[in-house]
Design an enzyme around this catalytic site. Sequence first.
Site, short mmCIF file in Angstrom:
data_model
loop_
_atom_site.label_atom_id
_atom_site.label_comp_id
_atom_site.label_asym_id
_atom_site.label_seq_id
_atom_site.Cartn_x
_atom_site.Cartn_y
_atom_site.Cartn_z
N GLU A 186 43.44 40.66 48.55
CA GLU A 186 43.48 41.99 49.11
C GLU A 186 42.75 42.03 50.45
O GLU A 186 41.95 41.15 50.78
CB GLU A 186 42.84 42.99 48.13
CG GLU A 186 42.80 44.44 48.56
CD GLU A 186 44.17 45.04 48.85
OE1 GLU A 186 44.83 44.57 49.81
OE2 GLU A 186 44.56 46.00 48.15
N HIS A 205 48.93 44.11 41.18
CA HIS A 205 48.20 43.98 39.91
C HIS A 205 48.13 45.32 39.17
O HIS A 205 48.31 46.39 39.76
CB HIS A 205 46.78 43.48 40.17
CG HIS A 205 45.96 44.42 41.00
ND1 HIS A 205 45.36 45.55 40.49
CD2 HIS A 205 45.69 44.44 42.33
CE1 HIS A 205 44.73 46.20 41.44
NE2 HIS A 205 44.93 45.55 42.59
#
Length: 429
Positions: A308, A232
């Site tokens: 994550e 990202h």
Amino acid sequence: MSTKPTRLILIRHGQTDWNLAHKFQGGSDIPLNDTGRSQVAEAIDSLKALETEGVHIDGVVSSPLIRAVESGQIIARGLDVPFIGTYEGLQERSFGDLEGREATAELIAQARAGLNPTVEPREEFITRALAAINRIRNEHEGKTIVVAAHGMLISMVMGELYRHVPAELTEDPFVPGVLIYPIPRNAELVHVPLELMDAAIDRIVVRANEPELDPEDLPTGALDGSLTLIRHGQTTWNKAELMQGTTNIPLNDTGRAQAYDTGAVLAARGLHFDVLISSPLIRAAETARIVGERFDLSIGATDAELVERYYGTAEGLRIPDTQLRSPERYWPGVESDHDVYIRGVRALRRIVREHPGAHIMVVSHGSFIRRTYSAALGQEHRPAIPNAEPIAFDIAGLFAWSSREWFGADLHAQAAAHAAERMQSVRVD
């Protein structure tokens, strides 16, 4: 690296009015009474006596609770050393709705047996305490630090450190092999056997929850496609170097610009993609949407296994560089390296199987991508993954990876072997 040994000396805070009344104190923030202040002041002489043995006290830290803070500050003033601050995780065990009540034998037995659901579970308590002490050790390497804490915390931590020490290897006044270590008196000093710390961290703090993952056959047609992972774009927490983990932080303006640039670069290379999949966290999903627009692709699915690494109590914090390589050893609840690898490889294998021969774009996160890319390479990729960086994966390498070979052994067995080795090789005086 310092050549001086690191030493940690625990001291239980001085007396409070609740100690005097035999009340459960736990997380209640009760100050010292005058007797407690005198007890701590008297302990200073014992600490000064260590100077004659060549041990210089470098500083004092404490639990955030006021009775420990005040104890630590009294010691720091008496020794003329800095009071460095407080450490989360050193608070006394929370006794829930028992706090403020008289500690009768019956209520103590209930708390020890885990029969009161409001009492902090023993495993959670020891995990946070050990992790906090390990952070102190890590952040004050080569120094002697006094740690002002609490009776139950000291008792249970020391019991856990000595848990597997054979009786003949210790002269400490408790029953080896079981979790019975006497609660110290107010203002009593206890030296931490740091040589036993790593074994306890392996056993208690580092969690291996995922089952081992073996190599798998390549799906038919898998090598006709491709797998590209993209981290990202930047967030405000990335910019501030805070541990982000599963906390749902959006892109900032720089992050959005990075995503647009990445889409343009991939399109300029003449690449095409058939499938776009994203982590459900907003910073990844927004990156996927922006990049996907270049290829007339919308997010086909979000996949919860692409999130994550979970950083537990470290999320939102900027932690020292020396802890970044293995944060699970210093902070409670951090997803272990072992588990991130297995979760990541398993998820990407599943995505490839579900889309045989397709050109797949996956938008995820830095720690997740670094570990899965390492697995596909067959060697550790150490550099951090830049924001919005696209990386082409070796699909065959991904399916060939074995967690057993990568980690050398089952993590639980490895920890047990490490603990046994340490116990047999060190004499505890």
